[in-house]
Design a protein around this motif. Structure first.
Motif, mmCIF file in Angstrom:
data_model
loop_
_atom_site.group_PDB
_atom_site.id
_atom_site.type_symbol
_atom_site.label_atom_id
_atom_site.label_comp_id
_atom_site.label_asym_id
_atom_site.label_seq_id
_atom_site.Cartn_x
_atom_site.Cartn_y
_atom_site.Cartn_z
ATOM 1 N N UNK A 1 -5.326 8.325 -7.166
ATOM 2 C CA UNK A 1 -6.280 8.175 -6.658
ATOM 3 C C UNK A 1 -6.192 7.165 -7.826
ATOM 4 N N UNK A 2 -6.364 7.214 -8.696
ATOM 5 C CA UNK A 2 -6.954 5.850 -9.703
ATOM 6 C C UNK A 2 -5.962 4.956 -9.763
ATOM 7 N N UNK A 3 -4.541 4.982 -9.259
ATOM 8 C CA UNK A 3 -3.611 3.799 -9.139
ATOM 9 C C UNK A 3 -3.878 3.298 -7.220
ATOM 10 N N UNK A 4 -3.939 4.159 -6.452
ATOM 11 C CA UNK A 4 -4.683 3.424 -4.946
ATOM 12 C C UNK A 4 -5.853 3.024 -4.711
ATOM 13 N N UNK A 5 -7.175 3.470 -5.288
ATOM 14 C CA UNK A 5 -8.017 2.598 -5.009
ATOM 15 C C UNK A 5 -8.245 1.552 -6.298
ATOM 16 N N UNK A 6 -7.174 1.627 -7.515
ATOM 17 C CA UNK A 6 -7.085 0.249 -7.818
ATOM 18 C C UNK A 6 -8.357 0.754 -9.387
ATOM 19 N N UNK A 7 -8.135 1.288 -9.475
ATOM 20 C CA UNK A 7 -9.485 1.649 -11.032
ATOM 21 C C UNK A 7 -8.902 1.388 -12.072
ATOM 22 N N UNK A 8 -7.465 1.199 -11.766
ATOM 23 C CA UNK A 8 -6.396 0.866 -13.627
ATOM 24 C C UNK A 8 -6.354 -0.744 -12.767
ATOM 25 N N UNK A 9 -6.170 -1.639 -13.940
ATOM 26 C CA UNK A 9 -6.624 -2.664 -13.733
ATOM 27 C C UNK A 9 -4.847 -3.139 -12.773
ATOM 28 N N UNK A 10 -5.048 -4.454 -12.484
ATOM 29 C CA UNK A 10 -3.778 -4.830 -11.791
ATOM 30 C C UNK A 10 -3.059 -5.429 -12.466
ATOM 31 N N UNK A 11 -2.898 -5.978 -13.915
ATOM 32 C CA UNK A 11 -2.017 -5.889 -14.870
ATOM 33 C C UNK A 11 -0.816 -4.819 -15.280
ATOM 34 N N UNK A 12 -2.191 -3.880 -14.985
ATOM 35 C CA UNK A 12 -1.206 -2.781 -15.859
ATOM 36 C C UNK A 12 -0.398 -2.556 -15.218
ATOM 37 N N UNK B 1 0.794 -1.091 -0.522
ATOM 38 C CA UNK B 1 0.113 0.122 -0.136
ATOM 39 C C UNK B 1 0.868 0.968 -0.258
ATOM 40 N N UNK B 2 2.030 1.367 0.450
ATOM 41 C CA UNK B 2 2.825 2.532 0.580
ATOM 42 C C UNK B 2 3.249 2.729 -0.865
ATOM 43 N N UNK B 3 3.867 1.358 -1.865
ATOM 44 C CA UNK B 3 4.602 1.603 -3.103
ATOM 45 C C UNK B 3 3.591 1.914 -3.242
ATOM 46 N N UNK B 4 2.466 1.596 -3.862
ATOM 47 C CA UNK B 4 0.605 2.345 -4.351
ATOM 48 C C UNK B 4 0.572 3.888 -3.571
ATOM 49 N N UNK B 5 0.693 4.218 -3.020
ATOM 50 C CA UNK B 5 1.033 5.661 -2.501
ATOM 51 C C UNK B 5 1.502 5.853 -2.814
#
Length: 751
Positions: free
Chosen positions: A421-432, A121-125
């Motif tokens: 926000x899009x990456x933190x909230x996983x609004x983008x496909x995980x594989x992408x 989560x830290x990395x995604x944020x």
């Protein structure tokens, strides 16, 4: 000085039950568009092992907003916010509290802590916005070229991406309160590094203590927390003692300010508050609730006291940001500890007494909104403030401040909405996201490497450059003689290879110290060669290094005895980037050192390039003075005459080189530095001319501005070639351009 912090935003998820296997159970309390959130098991009545849910704490968002606003005003050079750097400490305490609250809550629920999920989560944020920042900075400086080069940008970029920036800057000898050269646009990432190092180590400590305590049969759920609290308090005390010992009266301010060990106290105090609050909530309680207990689980009378204390703490925190400065000795550690206590009080009030006056004030929508985007605000404001100055925009004062703030907010909002926000909230496909992560990391690193390559100084005189040649009569017709050239500890005589000159100059300026250690033999056609000392400051140093290569063409044997950071003024402190800085260690006794070197080397002439720093504001005996004030002018003139008397003794010729036009780093408010003042430039040079008139037989002045500033103002380039690489110091080309003029004049003076 640059302030910094890890700004993880508050979450935006609806209230709901946290489950050990649920992603929602691990959402950062810092993330989101509405309010900071904390586990309700830490703020409401319940059993020892409650089912926790996320609760809003708008006051913590507002506290974050105050902290980042203070940093913005500080970096913008607003005069009434000299203590804005304290916003860093506010965030350290907040971070320690919120992350520890999450870790403890997860342990309370499931007797385990999912470290992998926490770090993911830290990395995604954090990483997406950081990658973008570093890439943009790299592209900017790649396009800007060598005239706007920032020495060490490659190292700054790599250390920022690896969250090692604070230790990198300690090793590099940087001083946030006294930046003298080009300011790195990644300077502020030091605090992000401290936070990430804490987030890497502290969860391991928490898990280890709680697990070991449970394995040893500690009774109930409280005993492990008691042990963890004792450890966090002990760690905070140890960190503070470490700071007090290392500070050493201010001699190690850089080490103290950047060190993870010395700055851990704020993080650990925040952690201690979280643990203590968890213990308070899990204490044994009667079955029937007393009406004297507030909704937050705090006795009503104690709640009133806490509300009043929070109001005082808020006023004291804001006042501190308006009155202290980074060089205030009592800040380390006593002032910071006091601030930690104030922030802890505000956190407790915001969490347990959200209806008190201080908490309601912190929950004001503007502060909350600023707090929610504070990570992007912090990342982007520093480079933007460097790039948006009076020189680049044509604006000044309040209009420039508004422009800087507007640009920062606009880019921060865009970063928040489009990247964070899009990456933190996983609004983008995980594989992408997984596929793009290494590309983003590699791209940002490539951009920094490209900038370092594009803005690198030439290692010698460019082949296309045309330099004037010395007249034939200066090259000598005597039989050749071989001379051994041996460097001393404080002067250089042995020439450096062309390929190493620039690296040597860069390293010396970056480390703020000069060390000579070489030897060579050279054949001179004029025998014996005339001996000449080059003395002065870092400008003299950068001029003299290339001259050592070609001295034989003029029948001169040079010794470069410059001392970095000096001036004719030898007392008091000078204002560097808004902070009063003492002179370099060797400067107060530089004239004595040069006199000793003169007795050892027996030069027939001395070339002097000195006076750049005399154009700064100085504080002497508590009074601010500068060129243009009669008393200070008289003092500087007497210092010039003293140098002439000492170095000109015995008939030694002295050639003063004029102090050139410079373009030192702008002040934090975007205005030109006082040292760039044309009036002060004219004043210091008129003093050199006055000394020459009083000593016409031994002293001359050569105006080098005629060559390197033909337009009568600072020029980074001359004849299409880079002349000054940082607004002050000379490139190899510039040194070569002046070489026939200066060394030829010395030969004329010596007959």
């Amino acid at each position: 000085m640059s302030a910094g912090f890890g700004l993880w935003q508050a979450g935006s998820w609806p209230l709901g039950t946290l489950r050990a296997d649920s992603e929602e159970a691990h959402k950062s309390l810092y993330e989101g568009p509405t309010a900071a959130r904390i586990p309700t098991c830490l703020v409401s009545r319940g059993t020892a092992n409650p089912r926790a849910s996320l609760a809003h704490s708008a006051g913590l968002d507002g506290l974050r907003g105050i902290a980042v606003l203070a940093v913005l005003l500080y970096h913008a050079g607003v005069s009434w916010a000299p203590g804005g750097f304290l916003g860093v400490e506010v965030f350290f305490v907040l971070s320690g509290f919120l992350i520890t609250s999450l870790l403890v809550a997860e342990w309370e629920r499931s007797s385990k802590i999912r470290l992998g999920a926490f770090w993911a989560r830290r990395a995604r944020r954090l990483l997406p916005a950081l990658f973008c920042l570093v890439a943009v900075i790299g592209i900017y400086y790649a396009l800007a070229g060598a005239a706007h080069a920032v020495p060490g940008l490659k190292g700054d970029g790599i250390s920022a991406l690896t969250y090692f920036s604070n230790w990198h800057q300690i090793v590099a000898g940087a001083n946030y309160f006294a930046a003298t050269g080009p300011v790195s646009p990644l300077e502020h990432t030091w605090s992000l590094a401290i936070e990430e190092q804490f987030y890497l180590v502290w969860p391991l400590v928490v898990l280890g203590v709680l697990w070991l305590a449970g394995r040893r049969g500690a009774a109930g759920r409280r005993r492990p927390l008691v042990l963890l609290l004792a450890l966090s308090v002990a760690g905070a005390i140890a960190s503070s003692l470490d700071m007090a010992l290392i500070f050493d009266g201010g001699r190690n301010l850089t080490r103290v300010y950047y060190g993870t060990d010395t700055r851990a106290s704020g993080l650990l105090i925040g952690a201690s508050v979280a643990i203590a609050l968890a213990l308070w909530r899990s204490r044994p309680r009667p079955e029937v609730e007393s009406p004297a207990i507030t909704g937050g689980g705090v006795p009503a009378r104690a709640g009133v006291v806490l509300g009043g204390a929070a109001l005082i703490a808020l006023a004291a925190t804001v006042t501190g940001m308006a009155v202290v400065n980074g060089a205030t000795a009592w800040m380390y550690p006593y002032g910071l500890l006091a601030l930690d206590a104030l922030v802890a009080t505000l956190i407790l009030a915001a969490v347990t007494r959200p209806g008190c006056a201080a908490a309601r004030g912190l929950a004001a929508p503007p502060l909350r909104g600023l707090g929610q985007i504070s990570y992007g605000v912090y990342l982007w404001h520093f480079p933007l403030f460097l790039w948006l100055s009076e020189d680049t925009t044509g604006e000044s004062g309040a209009r420039l401040l508004i422009l800087r703030l507007a640009a920062t907010l606009a880019i921060s909002v865009a970063s928040y909405v489009l990247i964070e926000q899009p990456i933190r909230q996983r609004r983008r496909p995980a594989w992408l996201v997984r596929a793009l992560t290494p590309l983003a990391a590699g791209g940002s690193l490539a951009a920094v490497l490209l900038a370092s390559s594009a803005s690198a100084l030439p290692t010698g005189i460019p082949a296309a450059a045309t330099l004037p040649q010395p007249p034939p009569q200066l090259q000598g017709n005597d039989p050749g003689c071989t001379v051994t050239l041996q460097d001393g500890k404080s002067y250089g005589m042995a020439p450096l290879p062309l390929s190493k000159q620039t690296q040597f100059v860069y390293s010396a300026l970056g480390a703020h110290q000069l060390s000579w250690s070489g030897s060579a033999t050279k054949t001179f056609n004029t025998c014996p060669p005339k001996r000449v000392m080059v003395v002065g400051d870092s400008l003299a140093f950068t001029l003299g290094v290339p001259w050592l290569q070609d001295e034989q063409r003029y029948g001169l044997q040079l010794a470069d005895a410059a001392v970095l950071g000096c001036a004719f003024t030898t007392q008091g402190s000078l204002d560097v980037a808004g902070t009063w800085e003492g002179q370099s260690a060797g400067c107060p006794n530089a004239l004595q050192t040069w006199a000793e070197e003169k007795r050892a080397l027996h030069p027939q002439a001395v070339v002097v390039e000195l006076g750049y720093r005399d154009q700064f504001d100085w504080k002497i005996n508590g009074k601010v003075e500068h060129l243009g004030q009669p008393a200070f002018d008289a003092y500087v003139q007497s210092q010039i005459d003293k140098l002439v008397q000492v170095l000109g003794a015995g008939g030694t010729k002295i050639l003063f080189l004029s102090v050139p036009y410079t373009h030192p780093p702008d002040q934090s408010d975007g205005s030109p530095a006082p040292a760039a003042s044309p009036a002060r430039h004219a004043q210091i040079n008129s003093m050199l001319e006055a000394a020459a008139k009083r000593h016409p037989k031994t002293v001359s002045v050569l105006d080098i501005d005629e060559t390197i500033s033909p337009s009568n103002h600072y020029n980074a380039d001359v004849n299409g070639q880079l002349c000054r690489f940082d607004g002050v110091h000379f490139s190899a080309y510039c040194s070569g351009l002046l070489e026939p003029q200066v060394l030829g004049e010395v030969r004329k003076m010596l007959g």
